[in-house]
Motif scaffolding. Structure first.
Motif, PDB file in Angstrom:
ATOM      1  N   MET A   1       6.533 -46.187  -1.056  1.00 35.92           N
ATOM      2  CA  MET A   1       7.377 -47.016  -0.633  1.00 35.92           C
ATOM      3  C   MET A   1       7.873 -47.751   1.324  1.00 35.92           C
ATOM      4  O   MET A   1       8.650 -46.478   1.156  1.00 35.92           O
ATOM      5  CB  MET A   1       8.570 -48.142  -1.322  1.00 35.92           C
ATOM      6  CG  MET A   1       9.297 -49.312  -0.353  1.00 35.92           C
ATOM      7  SD  MET A   1      10.595 -50.536  -1.174  1.00 35.92           S
ATOM      8  CE  MET A   1       9.886 -50.967  -3.303  1.00 35.92           C
ATOM      9  N   PRO A   2       7.371 -48.215   1.456  1.00 33.48           N
ATOM     10  CA  PRO A   2       7.396 -47.853   3.435  1.00 33.48           C
ATOM     11  C   PRO A   2       8.712 -48.104   3.492  1.00 33.48           C
ATOM     12  O   PRO A   2       9.639 -48.955   2.902  1.00 33.48           O
ATOM     13  CB  PRO A   2       6.467 -48.629   4.118  1.00 33.48           C
ATOM     14  CG  PRO A   2       5.662 -49.197   3.339  1.00 33.48           C
ATOM     15  CD  PRO A   2       6.283 -48.814   1.518  1.00 33.48           C
ATOM     16  N   GLU A   3       9.590 -47.249   3.862  1.00 34.39           N
ATOM     17  CA  GLU A   3      11.347 -47.805   4.981  1.00 34.39           C
ATOM     18  C   GLU A   3      11.551 -49.126   4.869  1.00 34.39           C
ATOM     19  O   GLU A   3      12.210 -49.643   4.388  1.00 34.39           O
ATOM     20  CB  GLU A   3      11.734 -46.992   5.833  1.00 34.39           C
ATOM     21  CG  GLU A   3      13.053 -47.017   6.608  1.00 34.39           C
ATOM     22  CD  GLU A   3      14.098 -46.761   5.424  1.00 34.39           C
ATOM     23  OE1 GLU A   3      14.947 -47.033   5.347  1.00 34.39           O
ATOM     24  OE2 GLU A   3      13.367 -45.407   4.576  1.00 34.39           O
ATOM     25  N   GLU A   4      10.277 -50.006   5.754  1.00 37.13           N
ATOM     26  CA  GLU A   4      11.201 -51.586   5.933  1.00 37.13           C
ATOM     27  C   GLU A   4      11.152 -52.374   4.733  1.00 37.13           C
ATOM     28  O   GLU A   4      11.544 -52.816   4.929  1.00 37.13           O
ATOM     29  CB  GLU A   4       9.727 -51.926   6.805  1.00 37.13           C
ATOM     30  CG  GLU A   4      10.284 -53.236   7.868  1.00 37.13           C
ATOM     31  CD  GLU A   4       9.661 -53.638   9.140  1.00 37.13           C
ATOM     32  OE1 GLU A   4       8.652 -54.014   8.754  1.00 37.13           O
ATOM     33  OE2 GLU A   4       9.172 -53.070   9.472  1.00 37.13           O
ATOM     34  N   GLU A   5      10.283 -51.507   4.109  1.00 42.71           N
ATOM     35  CA  GLU A   5      10.058 -52.223   2.680  1.00 42.71           C
ATOM     36  C   GLU A   5      11.753 -52.367   1.846  1.00 42.71           C
ATOM     37  O   GLU A   5      11.790 -53.647   1.263  1.00 42.71           O
ATOM     38  CB  GLU A   5       8.470 -52.579   1.723  1.00 42.71           C
ATOM     39  CG  GLU A   5       7.361 -52.965   2.111  1.00 42.71           C
ATOM     40  CD  GLU A   5       5.672 -52.543   1.440  1.00 42.71           C
ATOM     41  OE1 GLU A   5       6.240 -52.095   0.615  1.00 42.71           O
ATOM     42  OE2 GLU A   5       5.122 -52.794   2.256  1.00 42.71           O
TER      43      GLU A   5
ATOM     44  N   ARG B   1      14.274 -51.538   3.050  1.00 45.26           N
ATOM     45  CA  ARG B   1      15.168 -51.877   3.327  1.00 45.26           C
ATOM     46  C   ARG B   1      15.510 -53.626   3.120  1.00 45.26           C
ATOM     47  O   ARG B   1      16.088 -54.123   2.710  1.00 45.26           O
ATOM     48  CB  ARG B   1      15.514 -51.484   5.009  1.00 45.26           C
ATOM     49  CG  ARG B   1      16.713 -51.979   5.796  1.00 45.26           C
ATOM     50  CD  ARG B   1      18.046 -51.700   5.243  1.00 45.26           C
ATOM     51  NE  ARG B   1      18.764 -52.561   5.546  1.00 45.26           N
ATOM     52  CZ  ARG B   1      20.207 -52.602   4.860  1.00 45.26           C
ATOM     53  NH1 ARG B   1      20.035 -51.864   3.000  1.00 45.26           N
ATOM     54  NH2 ARG B   1      20.629 -53.485   5.238  1.00 45.26           N
ATOM     55  N   SER B   2      14.161 -53.768   2.827  1.00 45.27           N
ATOM     56  CA  SER B   2      14.073 -55.733   2.565  1.00 45.27           C
ATOM     57  C   SER B   2      14.158 -56.279   1.175  1.00 45.27           C
ATOM     58  O   SER B   2      15.360 -56.898   0.997  1.00 45.27           O
ATOM     59  CB  SER B   2      13.033 -55.874   3.250  1.00 45.27           C
ATOM     60  OG  SER B   2      12.212 -57.077   3.271  1.00 45.27           O
ATOM     61  N   ALA B   3      14.349 -55.178   0.572  1.00 41.58           N
ATOM     62  CA  ALA B   3      14.910 -55.537  -0.579  1.00 41.58           C
ATOM     63  C   ALA B   3      16.124 -54.780  -1.335  1.00 41.58           C
ATOM     64  O   ALA B   3      16.419 -55.692  -1.679  1.00 41.58           O
ATOM     65  CB  ALA B   3      13.700 -54.174  -1.699  1.00 41.58           C
ATOM     66  N   GLU B   4      16.465 -53.632  -0.703  1.00 43.38           N
ATOM     67  CA  GLU B   4      18.199 -53.284  -0.353  1.00 43.38           C
ATOM     68  C   GLU B   4      18.556 -54.504   0.158  1.00 43.38           C
ATOM     69  O   GLU B   4      19.240 -55.285  -0.788  1.00 43.38           O
ATOM     70  CB  GLU B   4      18.609 -52.576   0.782  1.00 43.38           C
ATOM     71  CG  GLU B   4      17.894 -51.186  -0.081  1.00 43.38           C
ATOM     72  CD  GLU B   4      17.925 -49.865   1.043  1.00 43.38           C
ATOM     73  OE1 GLU B   4      18.318 -50.203   2.162  1.00 43.38           O
ATOM     74  OE2 GLU B   4      17.949 -48.895   0.338  1.00 43.38           O
ATOM     75  N   VAL B   5      18.001 -55.256   0.882  1.00 43.24           N
ATOM     76  CA  VAL B   5      18.765 -56.742   1.903  1.00 43.24           C
ATOM     77  C   VAL B   5      18.824 -56.965   0.851  1.00 43.24           C
ATOM     78  O   VAL B   5      19.884 -58.346   0.518  1.00 43.24           O
ATOM     79  CB  VAL B   5      18.141 -56.966   3.720  1.00 43.24           C
ATOM     80  CG1 VAL B   5      18.892 -58.704   3.737  1.00 43.24           C
ATOM     81  CG2 VAL B   5      18.449 -55.947   4.155  1.00 43.24           C
ATOM     82  N   ALA B   6      17.891 -58.406   0.323  1.00 40.66           N
ATOM     83  CA  ALA B   6      17.748 -59.538  -1.004  1.00 40.66           C
ATOM     84  C   ALA B   6      18.800 -58.620  -2.381  1.00 40.66           C
ATOM     85  O   ALA B   6      19.088 -59.688  -2.313  1.00 40.66           O
ATOM     86  CB  ALA B   6      15.926 -59.577  -1.196  1.00 40.66           C
TER      87      ALA B   6
END
Length: 162
Positions: free
Chosen positions: A1-5, A7-12
Motif C-alpha cells: 500500500m502506498p504511503e499516501e493511501e 496515511r489516508s486510511a489512518e486519518v479516516a
C-alpha cells in the motif's frame, strides 16, 4: 500500500474513533471525558477541554469539562481573561496562553475550535500543549475543523439529555 493511501486510511480511522468517542461519551459519566481523552490522544496534546460559554438555563457562568481535572483551573482563568472572546465560530485557531505562566499554569498554547450552538451560545473545544510544546500542524487544524459539525450535533444531544 502506498504511503499516501496508508496515511489516508489512518486519518479516516482516527476520525471514526473520535466521532465514536464523541457520541459514546454522551451516555457516560462523567460526560465528555472519553471524547476529550480521545482528542488528547489524536492531536498529541497535553490536555483537551470543552468550555460552554453558558448553560441552557438561567446560569450565565461558563461550564468546563476536561480530560483531567488538573487543567480546569488554568483553563477557567484563561477563559475569564478573554482568551476565547473574539474567535470566529467554526474556524480553528491557535492561541497563545503565555500570561498563564505567571500564575504557575502549565498550559502554553491551544488549538481552539469555537462552535456556535444556538441562541448565541458558544462551545470551545481546545487542545492544549504545555510550555515548550510544538505548534499544531496544518493536519491538526484540518482535522479539528472537521469536528465542528459533529460537535454541534453532540452538544445539541447533550443539552437534551442534561
Amino acid at each position: 500500500m502506498p504511503e499516501e493511501e496508508r496515511r489516508s486510511a489512518e486519518v479516516a480511522a482516527e476520525r471514526e474513533q473520535l466521532l465514536n468517542a464523541l457520541y459514546d461519551s454522551l451516555a457516560e459519566l462523567p460526560m465528555w471525558e472519553r471524547f476529550l481523552r480521545a482528542a488528547r490522544s489524536a492531536f498529541l496534546c497535553d490536555h483537551a477541554s470543552l468550555t460552554f460559554s453558558s448553560w441552557p438555563t438561567e446560569q450565565d457562568e461558563p461550564v468546563q469539562f476536561a480530560d483531567e481535572g488538573v487543567a480546569l483551573e488554568a483553563i477557567e482563568i484563561l477563559y475569564r481573561q478573554g482568551l476565547f472572546r473574539d474567535l470566529s465560530p467554526d474556524v480553528s485557531v491557535e492561541v497563545e496562553a503565555s500570561p498563564l505562566a505567571e500564575t504557575g499554569g502549565t498550559v502554553h498554547r491551544a488549538l481552539v475550535m469555537p462552535v456556535a450552538i444556538e441562541s448565541g451560545r458558544m462551545v470551545y473545544l481546545a487542545l492544549w500543549r504545555a510550555v515548550g510544546g510544538d505548534a499544531f500542524d496544518e493536519a491538526a487544524h484540518t482535522s479539528l475543523a472537521g469536528l465542528a459539525a459533529p460537535l454541534k450535533r453532540g452538544v445539541r444531544l447533550f443539552f437534551r439529555i442534561a
